[in-house]
Write a protein that holds these residues in place. Structure first.
Motif, PDB file in Angstrom:
ATOM      1  N   LYS A 290      -5.713   5.700  12.828  1.00 60.62           N
ATOM      2  CA  LYS A 290      -5.805   7.101  13.228  1.00 60.62           C
ATOM      3  C   LYS A 290      -7.681   7.450  12.053  1.00 60.62           C
ATOM      4  CE  LYS A 290      -4.061  11.170  13.276  1.00 60.62           C
ATOM      5  NZ  LYS A 290      -3.930  12.544  13.477  1.00 60.62           N
ATOM      6  N   LYS A 291      -7.197   6.865  10.804  1.00 64.59           N
ATOM      7  CA  LYS A 291      -8.431   7.294  10.228  1.00 64.59           C
ATOM      8  C   LYS A 291      -9.192   6.856  10.437  1.00 64.59           C
ATOM      9  CE  LYS A 291      -6.126  10.480   7.276  1.00 64.59           C
ATOM     10  NZ  LYS A 291      -5.790  10.312   5.573  1.00 64.59           N
ATOM     11  N   ARG A 292      -9.040   5.508  10.724  1.00 69.46           N
ATOM     12  CA  ARG A 292     -10.185   4.081  11.240  1.00 69.46           C
ATOM     13  C   ARG A 292     -10.542   4.292  11.755  1.00 69.46           C
ATOM     14  NH1 ARG A 292      -7.757  -1.193   9.291  1.00 69.46           N
ATOM     15  NH2 ARG A 292      -6.846  -0.060   7.441  1.00 69.46           N
ATOM     16  N   LEU A 293      -9.967   4.646  13.748  1.00 73.37           N
ATOM     17  CA  LEU A 293     -10.923   4.587  14.749  1.00 73.37           C
ATOM     18  C   LEU A 293     -11.846   5.692  14.279  1.00 73.37           C
ATOM     19  CD1 LEU A 293      -7.765   3.749  16.713  1.00 73.37           C
ATOM     20  CD2 LEU A 293      -9.460   2.212  15.883  1.00 73.37           C
ATOM     21  N   LEU A 294     -10.912   7.171  14.442  1.00 69.81           N
ATOM     22  CA  LEU A 294     -12.152   7.849  14.267  1.00 69.81           C
ATOM     23  C   LEU A 294     -13.177   7.736  12.550  1.00 69.81           C
ATOM     24  CD1 LEU A 294      -9.762  10.950  12.893  1.00 69.81           C
ATOM     25  CD2 LEU A 294     -11.044  10.598  15.330  1.00 69.81           C
ATOM     26  N   ARG A 295     -13.108   7.411  11.821  1.00 68.67           N
ATOM     27  CA  ARG A 295     -14.537   7.226  11.194  1.00 68.67           C
ATOM     28  C   ARG A 295     -15.490   5.913  12.165  1.00 68.67           C
ATOM     29  NH1 ARG A 295     -18.369   5.484   9.629  1.00 68.67           N
ATOM     30  NH2 ARG A 295     -18.850   5.434   6.638  1.00 68.67           N
TER      31      ARG A 295
ATOM     32  N   ASN B  35       3.285   6.938  10.594  1.00 66.71           N
ATOM     33  CA  ASN B  35       2.919   6.832   9.184  1.00 66.71           C
ATOM     34  C   ASN B  35       1.633   6.251   8.829  1.00 66.71           C
ATOM     35  OD1 ASN B  35       4.458   8.986   8.320  1.00 66.71           O
ATOM     36  ND2 ASN B  35       6.079   7.716   7.329  1.00 66.71           N
ATOM     37  N   PHE B  36       2.215   5.063   9.581  1.00 69.30           N
ATOM     38  CA  PHE B  36       0.781   4.151   9.443  1.00 69.30           C
ATOM     39  C   PHE B  36      -0.642   4.429  10.110  1.00 69.30           C
ATOM     40  CE2 PHE B  36      -1.407   0.188  10.230  1.00 69.30           C
ATOM     41  CZ  PHE B  36      -1.254  -0.403   9.196  1.00 69.30           C
ATOM     42  N   TRP B  37      -0.185   5.110  11.243  1.00 74.49           N
ATOM     43  CA  TRP B  37      -1.267   5.414  12.332  1.00 74.49           C
ATOM     44  C   TRP B  37      -1.719   6.270  11.767  1.00 74.49           C
ATOM     45  CZ3 TRP B  37      -3.881   3.767  16.655  1.00 74.49           C
ATOM     46  CH2 TRP B  37      -4.074   5.252  17.306  1.00 74.49           C
ATOM     47  N   ASN B  38      -1.158   7.382  11.389  1.00 71.63           N
ATOM     48  CA  ASN B  38      -1.659   8.601  10.527  1.00 71.63           C
ATOM     49  C   ASN B  38      -2.466   8.467   9.688  1.00 71.63           C
ATOM     50  OD1 ASN B  38      -0.978  10.447  12.626  1.00 71.63           O
ATOM     51  ND2 ASN B  38       1.390  11.123  12.334  1.00 71.63           N
ATOM     52  N   THR B  39      -2.153   7.510   8.724  1.00 70.05           N
ATOM     53  CA  THR B  39      -2.593   7.311   7.454  1.00 70.05           C
ATOM     54  C   THR B  39      -4.050   6.419   7.182  1.00 70.05           C
ATOM     55  OG1 THR B  39      -1.068   5.825   6.381  1.00 70.05           O
ATOM     56  CG2 THR B  39      -0.721   8.399   5.903  1.00 70.05           C
ATOM     57  N   HIS B  40      -3.380   5.709   8.187  1.00 70.52           N
ATOM     58  CA  HIS B  40      -4.842   4.550   8.067  1.00 70.52           C
ATOM     59  C   HIS B  40      -5.230   4.560   9.855  1.00 70.52           C
ATOM     60  CE1 HIS B  40      -1.672   3.290   4.705  1.00 70.52           C
ATOM     61  NE2 HIS B  40      -3.053   2.952   4.353  1.00 70.52           N
TER      62      HIS B  40
ATOM     63  N   VAL C 149     -13.321   6.788   5.394  1.00 67.23           N
ATOM     64  CA  VAL C 149     -12.722   6.308   4.787  1.00 67.23           C
ATOM     65  C   VAL C 149     -13.458   4.861   4.074  1.00 67.23           C
ATOM     66  CG1 VAL C 149     -10.421   4.515   5.471  1.00 67.23           C
ATOM     67  CG2 VAL C 149     -11.205   7.308   6.553  1.00 67.23           C
ATOM     68  N   ASP C 150     -13.246   4.868   3.201  1.00 66.08           N
ATOM     69  CA  ASP C 150     -14.060   3.940   2.759  1.00 66.08           C
ATOM     70  C   ASP C 150     -13.263   2.520   3.311  1.00 66.08           C
ATOM     71  OD1 ASP C 150     -13.388   5.613  -0.532  1.00 66.08           O
ATOM     72  OD2 ASP C 150     -14.632   5.460   0.523  1.00 66.08           O
ATOM     73  N   ASP C 151     -12.693   2.012   3.138  1.00 69.91           N
ATOM     74  CA  ASP C 151     -12.258   0.685   4.117  1.00 69.91           C
ATOM     75  C   ASP C 151     -11.990   0.997   5.367  1.00 69.91           C
ATOM     76  OD1 ASP C 151      -9.118  -0.578   3.856  1.00 69.91           O
ATOM     77  OD2 ASP C 151     -10.983  -1.618   4.418  1.00 69.91           O
ATOM     78  N   VAL C 152     -12.626   0.733   5.833  1.00 68.82           N
ATOM     79  CA  VAL C 152     -13.249   0.169   7.167  1.00 68.82           C
ATOM     80  C   VAL C 152     -13.992  -1.635   7.106  1.00 68.82           C
ATOM     81  CG1 VAL C 152     -14.627   0.886   9.238  1.00 68.82           C
ATOM     82  CG2 VAL C 152     -14.383   2.641   7.292  1.00 68.82           C
ATOM     83  N   SER C 153     -12.564  -1.732   7.938  1.00 66.96           N
ATOM     84  CA  SER C 153     -12.624  -2.894   7.378  1.00 66.96           C
ATOM     85  C   SER C 153     -13.815  -3.846   8.725  1.00 66.96           C
ATOM     86  CB  SER C 153     -11.588  -3.889   7.415  1.00 66.96           C
ATOM     87  OG  SER C 153     -10.524  -3.738   8.703  1.00 66.96           O
TER      88      SER C 153
END
Length: 315
Positions: free
Chosen positions: A113-118, A106-111, A265-269
Motif C-alpha cells: 500500500k505504501k509503495r503504491l501510494l508513493r 500485513n504485507f499489504w498494509n506495511t509494504h 518510503v525509501d524502497d520504491v523498487s
DNA sequence: AACGAAAACAACCGCATATCG
DNA sequence: TCGATATGCGGTTGTTTTCGT
C-alpha cells in the motif's frame, strides 16, 4: 445472534505464544485433529481460548504454511486481486497457496500500500471512504467489465447464428454492418464466475444493502439484455481455469485506503513499478484491462452514434 | 552506546455468518 | 422457524525489531 463469549474473561493466557504452547498445540492437532476449536484448549491442556488456538494454527503452525518473503509473482497477484476484490484477504489468500490472510493483510498494509501510494498508483479518496462507497466503486468496475463480457458473448453467439442473416441484411441495407468477430478468452467472465467474483458480489450486495446479491446487476444489465450466465463453452473455461494470473489494476486510485500520509518510503523498487506498468501491456491474453477498456469503449461508445451493434443485431 | 522513531510482525477484538438443535 | 453457539473474517492494537541520529 448471540456472540461467542470472549475467551479472556476466565483467566486464559493472552499474548505471544511460547514454543512449549506451540508444541502442545501441534502435537494435539496432529494426533486428534482440531475438532471443535472451542473445546480444543481444554482437551489439549492449553490456557488459551479456541480462537487464539485457531489463529495460531492457521497462521503459523500449519505444516503447509509458506514462510519467507513474497515473490514478485505473489506480489503481483496480491495487487491484482486486491484491485478486484478489495480487502477480501481470505479470498486473496485462497489464490496464494501457503500464504495466510493475515500475512497478506500485513504485507499489504506495511509494504504494498505504501509503495503504491508513493508511486501515485493508489490514492485515498477523502470524500468518501465508507465501505459502501468502496463497494460501489468495485461494483462499477465489475459492472463495466461484465457488460463488456456480456456484449462480447452476445456478439459472438449471435455471430454464429446470424452471420448469414447479417450478410443478407447488409445487402438490403449497407448501413448495417456486423463486423467479423473472433472468439477470445474472457478474463472478466472467468473471474466473475470464480470464487473471487462470487465473493465480490456478496460483499457488494451487503455493503450496499441489496437484498439480493444479484439484484442490482440484474437491473443494471438491461443494456446488454442478455443472460449473465455464459454459454456452456465459456462456463467450462471459467471453471477450468484459475484466476490467479492475469489482470491489472482497473481503477486503483480511490479504491481503498484512508491514509493520506505523505510518508516517504525509501524502497520504491523499479521492479514493483514495472509490475504495475506491465499490467496494462495488453500482451497477456489475461490482461485485465490491457487493451480491453478500449474494446469496451468501442462497443458502447463508438457505436453509440447511431445504434450499437447489439441493437442492430437484435433487430 | 543510548535513545527515539519508524517499520514489521503477531495477536486480539468484535462483527457477520454458518451451523445445529 | 428461531435462538444459541461456533467459526471465519477483517480491522485494529500491541510488541518487537530495525534504523537513524
Amino acid at each position: 445472534m448471540g456472540r461467542a463469549p470472549c475467551c479472556d474473561k476466565s483467566g486464559l493466557k493472552k499474548g505471544p505464544w511460547t514454543p512449549e504452547e506451540d508444541k502442545i498445540l501441534v502435537d494435539y492437532i496432529q494426533s486428534h485433529g482440531h475438532g471443535s476449536w472451542r473445546s480444543l484448549p481444554k482437551l489439549a491442556g492449553l490456557l488459551r481460548c479456541g480462537k487464539s488456538c485457531r489463529l495460531r494454527w492457521t497462521n503459523y503452525l500449519r505444516p503447509d504454511i509458506k514462510r519467507g518473503p513474497f515473490t514478485p509473482e505473489e506480489q503481483k497477484s496480491i495487487i491484482q486481486l486486491h484491485a478486484i476484490v478489495g480487502n477480501k484477504w481470505s479470498t486473496i489468500a485462497a489464490q496464494l497457496p501457503g500464504r495466510t490472510d493475515n500475512e497478506i493483510k500485513n504485507f499489504w498494509n506495511t509494504h504494498l500500500k505504501k509503495r503504491l501510494l508513493r508511486m501515485g498508483l493508489l490514492h485515498p479518496d477523502p470524500s468518501d471512504s465508507s465501505p459502501a462507497a468502496a463497494a460501489s466503486r468495485h461494483m462499477a468496475q465489475w459492472e463495466g467489465a461484465r457488460l463488456e463480457a456480456e456484449a462480447r458473448l452476445s456478439r459472438e453467439s449471435l455471430f454464429a447464428h446470424s452471420a448469414s442473416a447479417a450478410a443478407a441484411a447488409a445487402v438490403t441495407n449497407p448501413a448495417v454492418s456486423v463486423p467479423p468477430l473472433k472468439p477470445e478468452p474472457d478474463f472478466f467472465l472467468r473471474i466473475w464466475n470464480s470464487e473471487v467474483g462470487d465473493s465480490f458480489r456478496k460483499t457488494a450486495a451487503s455493503a450496499t444493502g441489496e437484498s439480493s446479491p444479484e439484484s442490482s446487476f440484474t437491473r443494471q444489465s438491461s443494456a446488454a439484455a442478455v443472460k449473465t450466465e455464459p454459454p456452456p463453452a465459456a462456463r467450462e473455461e471459467t471453471e477450468s481455469k484459475s484466476c490467479v494470473t492475469g489482470g491489472g489494476p482497473p481503477v486503483v486510485a480511490g479504491m481503498d485506503d484512508s491514509s493520506g500520509s505523505n510518508e516517504v518510503v525509501d524502497d520504491v523498487s523499479e521492479e514493483s513499478y514495472q509490475l504495475y506498468l506491465d499490467f496494462g501491456s495488453g500482451d497477456d491474453d489475461l490482461g485485465l484491462f490491457g487493451g480491453q477498456v478500449g474494446a469496451f469503449s468501442s462497443i458502447f461508445s463508438s457505436d453509440l452514434n447511431g445504434e450499437t451493434s447489439l441493437d442492430t443485431a437484435f433487430k
